[in-house]
Design an enzyme around this catalytic site. Structure first.
Site, short mmCIF file in Angstrom:
data_model
loop_
_atom_site.label_atom_id
_atom_site.label_comp_id
_atom_site.label_asym_id
_atom_site.label_seq_id
_atom_site.Cartn_x
_atom_site.Cartn_y
_atom_site.Cartn_z
N CYS A 412 37.00 34.96 37.83
CA CYS A 412 37.36 36.36 37.98
C CYS A 412 38.61 36.76 37.21
CB CYS A 412 37.50 36.71 39.45
SG CYS A 412 38.66 35.65 40.33
N HIS A 456 40.24 37.27 44.74
CA HIS A 456 39.45 37.83 43.64
C HIS A 456 40.36 38.69 42.78
CE1 HIS A 456 35.81 38.71 41.60
NE2 HIS A 456 35.72 39.99 41.99
N ASP A 472 34.27 45.78 38.44
CA ASP A 472 34.39 44.34 38.65
C ASP A 472 33.60 43.61 37.58
OD1 ASP A 472 34.60 41.77 39.48
OD2 ASP A 472 34.00 42.14 41.57
#
Lengths: 655, 322
Positions: A412, A456, A472
């Site tokens: 991430c 995250h 995202d």
């Protein structure tokens, strides 16, 4: 504590059983403290303990003073050198454990053993200062068993029992003590402010940090300690909406992202709906309070930052519970001011030339359609052969270039960082947000468990008319990271897929941890004051608590005395029936003398109650028959006698 | 250093017993059996109990100061366990019965062994201690158990000696609390007189014609000079031929142990205690030799007999003399 002079008084020697139990106590204490003691200290103390035990098995005797004194000095010096001082939780407990084990060197009499066992109880409590989790508390409570058994073993003339059986009565004692201890726990008035300074623990905890460079999260993503637990007042948001923002990072220096506190007003927010929820945050040494998406306002003792991140006024050392409301559908900062635009477009010069070139090319190609550029970038991640892995190849100076055009693998942080740089290069205001995403929904407790491994990183881009929009990029590569959570991704990577059920069990088990964390650890002065709210008392002050505690203790004392006075009825039914008869006769004034046999007594009773002479005579005969004619009285005659005694009604003689 | 302390403790104890009737209530002699119950069991923390209390307070302060609820819970648990141990201490004495005291015989100046017969009742009894006469003995009993506990008390002079007050106590299970109960059984033990260390043997009843009968045995024992009146058939002619005088075969006379008739009146010129001591010595010698004896005392005439029961009867009669 350590005796320097040999006492002259003669005292009985400690027996081996008591000494063994004391050694076991010390070993348990050492094990419980081993978590936070340095390894060499634990090993050294364990060696001293083992040698002492071995020495006393061979030949009882105190360690000589020329051995004890240097060891004590050595212990004090090493603790001071290692921790820097001798006060505070950690050096204090290290010193206490060391002294306990050195005390064993001179433990030869019951008196020494008593001191040792009592001090062991204290050091057991000190173990909880480091970790007050449920399991730790239970283990420490069980650690009291050998200490209690050692105290029991000091008593003379006990019935023989095996070593393990020595531990059991302590368990019974502790179990019997649970109700009273719970009462005391609830009612002992808590302190509003500490009596003396409680220095913060200096241990480093893994957790989110206010800076991020790709690769930082590796430790975090494999750490499955709980980070926080969230319970929602209404239905929980869908998994795809479970983004908990912690830090918003706008500054990029080519290597790492940092968040800067600007001290400006929170960005304006327009929202249509909101979700109310409660977060119980585990201590993490940070000031940030993660919040679902965009919070409407800050909880007490915390403030909203310019980018609507929530900052507590002091770092979180103990579990903290706070209530919040957040918007899920919103427009954040519809009008972007120049300063913010400059900050969120800033890129260090001389880094990542190929990325810059790609972004410029997109801008030329798509014109003013920011939306399209975002989608192009996402499809690049989706279709460009990118891999999600927790063990990516290292990146060079131009990290984003290397990632986008060479290694094509990362997690991430890499995606968020690369995506944000791409957006900025294309002239779209963008920033990196870190926090937690996903979590495990515990049906049993109706709460969301978020672990550190759910950490995250994602991006927010500013689009005209829509404000800041969450993008995202990891989801483009690994949609299941968002829909199923970090564990799903990690599991596919991990070699031990067979341990999935373990993870599942741990997730379900966490409801107990949450209960512990809320019910026990979180029971602070504030909760205590609200204790009597169901009864209409909104502020239970110290006096009320003390009175309640006193009343409760008296009730328990009565309960305990009843138990103490309760004697099991005699198991011999014949004797019990005879005692009933004696009581009945005593009521009409015929008392049995202690020197009187049953025959004499009942004959005298028959003389005193002439109207019932026949009845008493029969009772006497059948008693004598039952008692003396048989080794074991026949059951039917016995029942007959008991019935006759029950039916017997002594009548007063009218004189 | 310790002496004034012990003195002060003793005076304190005396004062307490004078001032606090509840504590002295059972100092009155009471008849057996004695069952311990709540109205006669007292309980106080021991030194260790006090120290442990201080430790608990320190732990409580630490837990409250660090706002550490787990430590607070542990402290509460330990404190409650200590409080519960107080009830256990009480229960270990409650219901215990002293059913009988069986004294053995002892001579004044020697320790007298008592057998305390105890009945455990329905509970297990562990680490119960008995204090009697400045000494302590510990015992344990299973539930429904019976125990005969031997205890020694010192004796000084002959005669009836009331039993001293005895204390049953226990600091079971953790040694934090001490429960105790005073027992004052209404029972006396008879202490036998101490025999004198040396003196003349009893005057044998030689004038008694009954005892002049000769007892001729079968086996030849020795040869001796002839005395007038020896029967001729007992003269050893062959041996006499080699000697100047006649020799007579002497046969062993397995005389039954001659009975001693011990009589108070045969010891004039001695005071009472000296007489008693002498009679006690003679009784002891007679018992040791297995010789029958009889004893006449003012107010008591014990016809002759032998064996331990007879000896005990005579000694008890001597002990009871005013």
């Amino acid at each position: 504590m350590i005796r320097l002079r040999r006492t002259q008084r003669k005292e009985a020697l400690l027996d081996n059983r008591a000494f063994d139990l004391l050694c076991l106590t010390a070993a348990v204490v050492l094990c419980l403290h081993a978590v936070h003691l340095p390894l060499w200290l634990t090993a050294g103390l364990a060696a001293v303990l083992g040698l002492r035990w071995w020495q006393r098995q061979r030949k009882p005797g105190r360690a000589p003073i020329y051995l004890k004194l240097p060891l004590v000095v050595l212990l004090a010096v090493t603790v001071i050198f290692y921790y820097g001082n001798i006060f505070g939780r950690e050096p204090g407990s290290a010193l206490a454990v060391g002294l306990l084990i050195l005390k064993l060197l001179e433990t030869e009499t019951p008196r020494d053993a008593k001191v040792g066992a009592a001090f062991a109880c204290f050091t057991l409590m000190a173990a909880l200062l480091a970790d007050q989790g449920m399991v730790a508390t239970f283990v420490v409570a069980l650690g009291l068993l050998p200490a209690l058994a050692a105290l029991r073993a000091l008593q003379p003339a006990r019935l023989a029992a095996s070593f393990l059986r020595e531990l059991l009565p302590g368990l019974g004692l502790l179990a019997a003590a649970i109700p009273l201890s719970l009462l005391a726990f609830v009612l002992v008035p808590r302190l509003d402010s500490p009596l003396w300074g409680a220095p913060p623990a200096q241990q480093a905890r893994t957790g989110l940090s206010d800076r991020m460079s790709p690769g930082d999260f590796v430790d975090l993503l494999t750490d499955d300690r709980p980070a926080m637990r969230i319970s929602f007042e209404q239905a929980a948001p869908s998994p795809a909406q479970r983004y908990f923002r912690a830090y918003v990072m706008s500054h990029y220096d080519g290597r790492r992202w940092t968040s800067a506190q600007t001290g400006r007003q929170p960005a304006p927010l327009e929202s249509t709906d909101s979700v109310a929820y409660r977060v119980t945050l585990e201590p993490n040494d940070q000031r940030v309070l993660p919040a679902l998406d965009v919070p409407l306002e800050a909880p007490p003792a915390a403030a909203l930052g310019a980018d609507r991140e929530v900052m507590s006024s002091k770092s979180i050392q103990d579990p903290l519970t706070y209530a919040l409301r957040s918007a899920l559908h919103y427009r954040l900062q519809a009008e972007l001011d120049d300063a913010t635009r400059r900050r969120t477009l800033q890129l260090p010069t001389g880094f990542n030339p190929r990325t810059q070139a790609l972004a410029t090319q997109w801008r030329e190609h798509y014109g003013n359609h920011d939306d399209t550029i975002v989608q192009t970038a996402l499809s690049l991640f989706h279709n460009g052969g990118f891999n999600y892995t927790l063990a990516p190849a290292p990146l060079g100076r131009d990290a984003v270039d290397d990632f986008l055009f060479a290694t094509h693998e990362g997690f991430c942080e890499h995606y968020a960082s690369a995506f944000t740089v791409l957006m900025r290069a294309a002239g779209i205001p963008a920033r990196v947000v870190t926090g937690y995403q996903g979590g495990y929904w515990n049906k049993l407790g109706n709460y969301l468990l978020v672990r550190q491994s759910d950490a995250h990183a994602w991006s927010e881009v500013w689009l005209a008319g829509r404000g800041w929009v969450r993008i995202d990029p990891t989801a483009a590569v690994r949609p299941e990271r968002v829909s199923l959570g970090a564990s799903a991704v990690a599991a596919s990577q991990a070699a031990w897929q067979g341990l999935n059920w373990l993870q599942e069990f741990r997730n379900r088990w966490d409801v107990v941890n949450r209960w512990w964390s809320q019910g026990v650890i979180g029971f602070d002065a504030l909760r205590q004051r609200g204790l009597l709210t169901p009864f209409g008392v909104h502020d239970t002050d110290t006096t009320t608590l003390s009175v309640l505690l006193a009343i409760g203790s008296v009730l328990f004392a009565i309960l305990g005395l009843t138990w103490a006075l309760w004697q099991r009825r005699d198991t011999d039914p014949l004797r019990a029936a005879m005692q009933t008869l004696e009581r009945k006769l005593a009521r009409v004034g015929v008392m049995r003398r202690s020197s009187e046999g049953p025959q004499h007594f009942l004959l005298r009773a028959a003389r005193a109650l002439p109207t019932q002479r026949v009845e008493l005579d029969r009772l006497m005969k059948s008693y004598l028959d039952l008692r003396y004619a048989h080794a074991v009285p026949p059951p039917e005659s016995l029942r007959g006698f008991c019935q006759a005694v029950r039916d017997f009604r002594p009548r007063h003689v009218v004189k | 250093m310790t002496m004034p302390l012990a003195e002060a403790t003793r005076r304190m104890q005396n004062w307490a017993e004078r001032r606090l009737p509840a504590l002295t209530r059972y100092r009155r002699p009471e008849s057996l059996p004695i069952e311990l119950h709540r109205r006669r069991i007292y309980i106080v923390p021991t030194g260790l109990g006090m120290a442990f209390g201080v430790l608990l307070i320190v732990m409580l302060a630490g837990a409250l100061n660090y706002a550490n609820n787990a430590a607070l819970l542990l402290t509460c648990l330990l404190g409650a366990a200590c409080a519960t141990s107080m009830l256990v201490a009480f229960r270990s004495l409650d219901g215990l019965r002293l059913t009988a005291i069986q004294p053995n015989h002892a001579i004044a100046g020697q320790p007298l062994i008592l057998q305390l017969h105890l009945d455990a009742g329905t509970r297990v009894r562990q680490a119960i201690r008995v204090d009697i006469d400045g000494q302590t003995q510990a015992f344990a009993m299973p539930a429904h158990g019976q125990l005969a506990l031997p205890l020694a008390i010192a004796t000084t002079r002959r005669g009836w000696q009331p039993l001293p007050r005895l204390r049953l106590w226990s600091s079971w299970p953790l040694g934090l609390f001490q429960a105790w109960s005073w027992l004052y059984p209404e029972q006396s033990v008879l202490v036998w007189p101490r025999p004198e260390t040396g003196g003349p043997p009893p005057r044998l009843p030689a004038d008694d014609p009954m005892h002049q009968r000769l007892h001729h045995g079968e086996d030849l024992a020795a040869l001796r000079d002839y005395r007038a009146g020896d029967p001729q058939r007992r003269i050893a002619w062959k041996a006499s031929a080699r000697h100047d005088s006649l020799l007579v075969k002497d046969f062993e006379q397995p005389l039954p142990r001659q009975e001693w008739r011990l009589d108070w009146r045969h010891l004039p010129g001695l005071d009472n205690e000296a007489r008693i001591a002498r009679l006690a010595r003679w009784l002891g010698e007679a018992e040791a030799q297995g010789r029958p004896s009889s004893l006449w005392l003012p107010g008591d005439d014990i016809s002759h007999g032998a064996g331990p029961a007879h000896y005990a009867r005579c000694m008890s009669a001597l002990a009871r003399l005013p």
